[in-house]
Design a protein around this motif. Structure first.
Motif, PDB file in Angstrom:
ATOM      1  N   GLN A 199      -6.777   3.461  -0.187  1.00  0.00           N
ATOM      2  CA  GLN A 199      -5.695   3.119  -1.099  1.00  0.00           C
ATOM      3  C   GLN A 199      -6.146   2.985  -2.550  1.00  0.00           C
ATOM      4  O   GLN A 199      -5.341   3.174  -3.465  1.00  0.00           O
ATOM      5  CB  GLN A 199      -5.003   1.825  -0.638  1.00  0.00           C
ATOM      6  CG  GLN A 199      -3.745   1.457  -1.402  1.00  0.00           C
ATOM      7  CD  GLN A 199      -2.609   2.457  -1.206  1.00  0.00           C
ATOM      8  OE1 GLN A 199      -2.582   3.176  -0.219  1.00  0.00           O
ATOM      9  NE2 GLN A 199      -1.669   2.500  -2.140  1.00  0.00           N
ATOM     10  N   HIS A 200      -7.430   2.697  -2.776  1.00  0.00           N
ATOM     11  CA  HIS A 200      -7.884   2.568  -4.165  1.00  0.00           C
ATOM     12  C   HIS A 200      -8.116   3.933  -4.824  1.00  0.00           C
ATOM     13  O   HIS A 200      -8.392   3.998  -6.029  1.00  0.00           O
ATOM     14  CB  HIS A 200      -9.178   1.747  -4.238  1.00  0.00           C
ATOM     15  CG  HIS A 200     -10.379   2.441  -3.689  1.00  0.00           C
ATOM     16  ND1 HIS A 200     -10.619   2.582  -2.333  1.00  0.00           N
ATOM     17  CD2 HIS A 200     -11.417   3.065  -4.308  1.00  0.00           C
ATOM     18  CE1 HIS A 200     -11.745   3.236  -2.147  1.00  0.00           C
ATOM     19  NE2 HIS A 200     -12.263   3.546  -3.324  1.00  0.00           N
ATOM     20  N   VAL A 201      -8.008   5.010  -4.055  1.00  0.00           N
ATOM     21  CA  VAL A 201      -8.243   6.368  -4.582  1.00  0.00           C
ATOM     22  C   VAL A 201      -6.902   7.007  -4.929  1.00  0.00           C
ATOM     23  O   VAL A 201      -6.038   7.160  -4.066  1.00  0.00           O
ATOM     24  CB  VAL A 201      -8.986   7.247  -3.554  1.00  0.00           C
ATOM     25  CG1 VAL A 201      -9.154   8.664  -4.088  1.00  0.00           C
ATOM     26  CG2 VAL A 201     -10.335   6.630  -3.205  1.00  0.00           C
ATOM     27  N   ASN A 202      -6.717   7.383  -6.194  1.00  0.00           N
ATOM     28  CA  ASN A 202      -5.484   8.046  -6.635  1.00  0.00           C
ATOM     29  C   ASN A 202      -5.807   9.453  -7.124  1.00  0.00           C
ATOM     30  O   ASN A 202      -6.551   9.623  -8.085  1.00  0.00           O
ATOM     31  CB  ASN A 202      -4.808   7.260  -7.755  1.00  0.00           C
ATOM     32  CG  ASN A 202      -3.365   7.687  -7.992  1.00  0.00           C
ATOM     33  OD1 ASN A 202      -2.443   7.022  -7.548  1.00  0.00           O
ATOM     34  ND2 ASN A 202      -3.147   8.810  -8.668  1.00  0.00           N
ATOM     35  N   ALA A 251       0.864  -1.194   0.000  1.00  0.00           N
ATOM     36  CA  ALA A 251       0.000   0.000   0.000  1.00  0.00           C
ATOM     37  C   ALA A 251       0.895   1.236   0.000  1.00  0.00           C
ATOM     38  O   ALA A 251       0.941   1.991   0.963  1.00  0.00           O
ATOM     39  CB  ALA A 251      -0.934   0.012   1.193  1.00  0.00           C
ATOM     40  N   GLY A 252       1.614   1.425  -1.099  1.00  0.00           N
ATOM     41  CA  GLY A 252       2.561   2.532  -1.190  1.00  0.00           C
ATOM     42  C   GLY A 252       1.979   3.744  -1.898  1.00  0.00           C
ATOM     43  O   GLY A 252       1.040   3.633  -2.689  1.00  0.00           O
ATOM     44  N   THR A 253       2.558   4.896  -1.597  1.00  0.00           N
ATOM     45  CA  THR A 253       2.143   6.146  -2.246  1.00  0.00           C
ATOM     46  C   THR A 253       3.384   6.987  -2.517  1.00  0.00           C
ATOM     47  O   THR A 253       4.227   7.152  -1.642  1.00  0.00           O
ATOM     48  CB  THR A 253       1.176   6.953  -1.354  1.00  0.00           C
ATOM     49  OG1 THR A 253       0.003   6.186  -1.098  1.00  0.00           O
ATOM     50  CG2 THR A 253       0.769   8.257  -2.040  1.00  0.00           C
ATOM     51  N   ILE A 254       3.462   7.501  -3.725  1.00  0.00           N
ATOM     52  CA  ILE A 254       4.500   8.468  -4.095  1.00  0.00           C
ATOM     53  C   ILE A 254       3.821   9.801  -4.352  1.00  0.00           C
ATOM     54  O   ILE A 254       2.891   9.885  -5.157  1.00  0.00           O
ATOM     55  CB  ILE A 254       5.269   8.026  -5.351  1.00  0.00           C
ATOM     56  CG1 ILE A 254       6.016   6.713  -5.096  1.00  0.00           C
ATOM     57  CG2 ILE A 254       6.241   9.122  -5.803  1.00  0.00           C
ATOM     58  CD1 ILE A 254       6.596   6.087  -6.351  1.00  0.00           C
ATOM     59  N   VAL A 285       1.032   0.737  -5.714  1.00  0.00           N
ATOM     60  CA  VAL A 285       1.676   2.022  -5.432  1.00  0.00           C
ATOM     61  C   VAL A 285       0.944   3.119  -6.191  1.00  0.00           C
ATOM     62  O   VAL A 285       0.835   3.068  -7.425  1.00  0.00           O
ATOM     63  CB  VAL A 285       3.173   2.021  -5.841  1.00  0.00           C
ATOM     64  CG1 VAL A 285       3.803   3.369  -5.512  1.00  0.00           C
ATOM     65  CG2 VAL A 285       3.929   0.899  -5.138  1.00  0.00           C
ATOM     66  N   ARG A 286       0.455   4.095  -5.468  1.00  0.00           N
ATOM     67  CA  ARG A 286      -0.191   5.260  -6.089  1.00  0.00           C
ATOM     68  C   ARG A 286       0.861   6.296  -6.463  1.00  0.00           C
ATOM     69  O   ARG A 286       1.901   6.404  -5.801  1.00  0.00           O
ATOM     70  CB  ARG A 286      -1.200   5.893  -5.135  1.00  0.00           C
ATOM     71  CG  ARG A 286      -2.284   4.960  -4.677  1.00  0.00           C
ATOM     72  CD  ARG A 286      -3.274   5.666  -3.781  1.00  0.00           C
ATOM     73  NE  ARG A 286      -2.707   6.046  -2.488  1.00  0.00           N
ATOM     74  CZ  ARG A 286      -3.420   6.547  -1.482  1.00  0.00           C
ATOM     75  NH1 ARG A 286      -4.713   6.737  -1.628  1.00  0.00           N
ATOM     76  NH2 ARG A 286      -2.847   6.858  -0.339  1.00  0.00           N
TER      77      ARG A 286
END
Length: 250
Positions: free
Chosen positions: A226-229, A128-131, A172-173
């Protein structure tokens, strides 16, 4: 629960420092990375749940040490905020300094590339990563005297957009936040090198954005389900309708 880790580059001042403070408040253990170790030490002492890492994003070995530090911490890397950047000079293209242009490209574009490449495996492994990349409205609108900075931010935008396409389907978003006029202690001063000229950028502007406003945007995008980008978030002060359209009090 596994501790959530967040890396923030350019964390020694301005938007980076404000973001580090806000993410600690959101429950992250923040790895605050920047060149100025003394400022990082002060920040970590203030916020508590953080680790300082002296890091120059233009140097491969320095970024590798940042990666090694993150890997040695107890927790899961869930968030990378590519904030390190900046502008030098406002000369026209005809007389612009190649050295200034090179610096802006190295920091804004290649710095983002180095750190992202180094930490992407850990972000993916978290599940569950985000950049988040801190861009600029200069990344899609050009203006006189801003050729070098605008070119660098256009390139950063291309990097981030391409990355989003290439890793689709992985956990990863990829988010881009593009601020307009933000008043911080150092951005304009570093750009023009003269306090009076730096102050003139904001002359008559009732309420430019401040670093905490952008930190708020980072926190909001990074804490969505997490499904929202949020692909791109453009944020300006209410008195700035466009790059060239700014209301100034007389």
């Amino acid at each position: 629960m596994t501790k959530k880790l967040a890396v923030v580059t350019g964390a020694s001042s301005g938007i980076g420092a404000a973001t580090a403070r806000r993410l600690v408040a959101e429950g992250f253990h923040v790895v605050a990375a920047a060149r100025r170790a003394d400022r990082l030490a002060t920040l970590v002492k203030e916020v508590g749940d953080a680790t300082a890492v002296e890091c120059d994003v233009t140097d491969d070995a320095s970024v590798a040490r940042l990666r090694d530090t993150v890997e040695g911490l107890d927790g899961s890397l869930n968030l990378l905020v590519n904030n390190a950047g900046g502008a030098h000079g406002m000369d026209p293209v005809a007389t612009g300094s190649v050295e200034d242009w090179q610096w802006m490209y190295d920091v804004n574009v290649l710095g983002t590339l180095r750190v992202t490449q180094a930490l992407l495996p850990a972000l993916e492994a978290s599940g569950a990563g985000t950049i988040v990349a801190i861009g600029s409205t200069a990344g899609f609108v050009v203006y006189e005297g801003g050729g070098g900075y605008s070119a660098a931010k256009h390139a950063q935008n291309a990097l981030i957009g391409t990355l989003r396409l290439e890793i689709v389907g992985k956990p990863v978003r990829v988010i881009e936040i593009d601020p307009g006029m933000v008043r911080t202690d150092e951005f304009s001063l570093n750009r023009v090198g003269d306090p009076a000229k730096a102050d003139a950028v904001y002359a008559g502007v009732p309420e430019p954005l401040v670093a905490d406003d952008i930190a708020d945007c980072v926190a909001w995008t990074a804490t969505r389900p997490q499904h929202v980008n949020v692909d791109r978030l453009v944020v300006r002060p209410i008195v700035q309708a466009a790059q060239h359209k700014v209301y100034r009090q007389q």
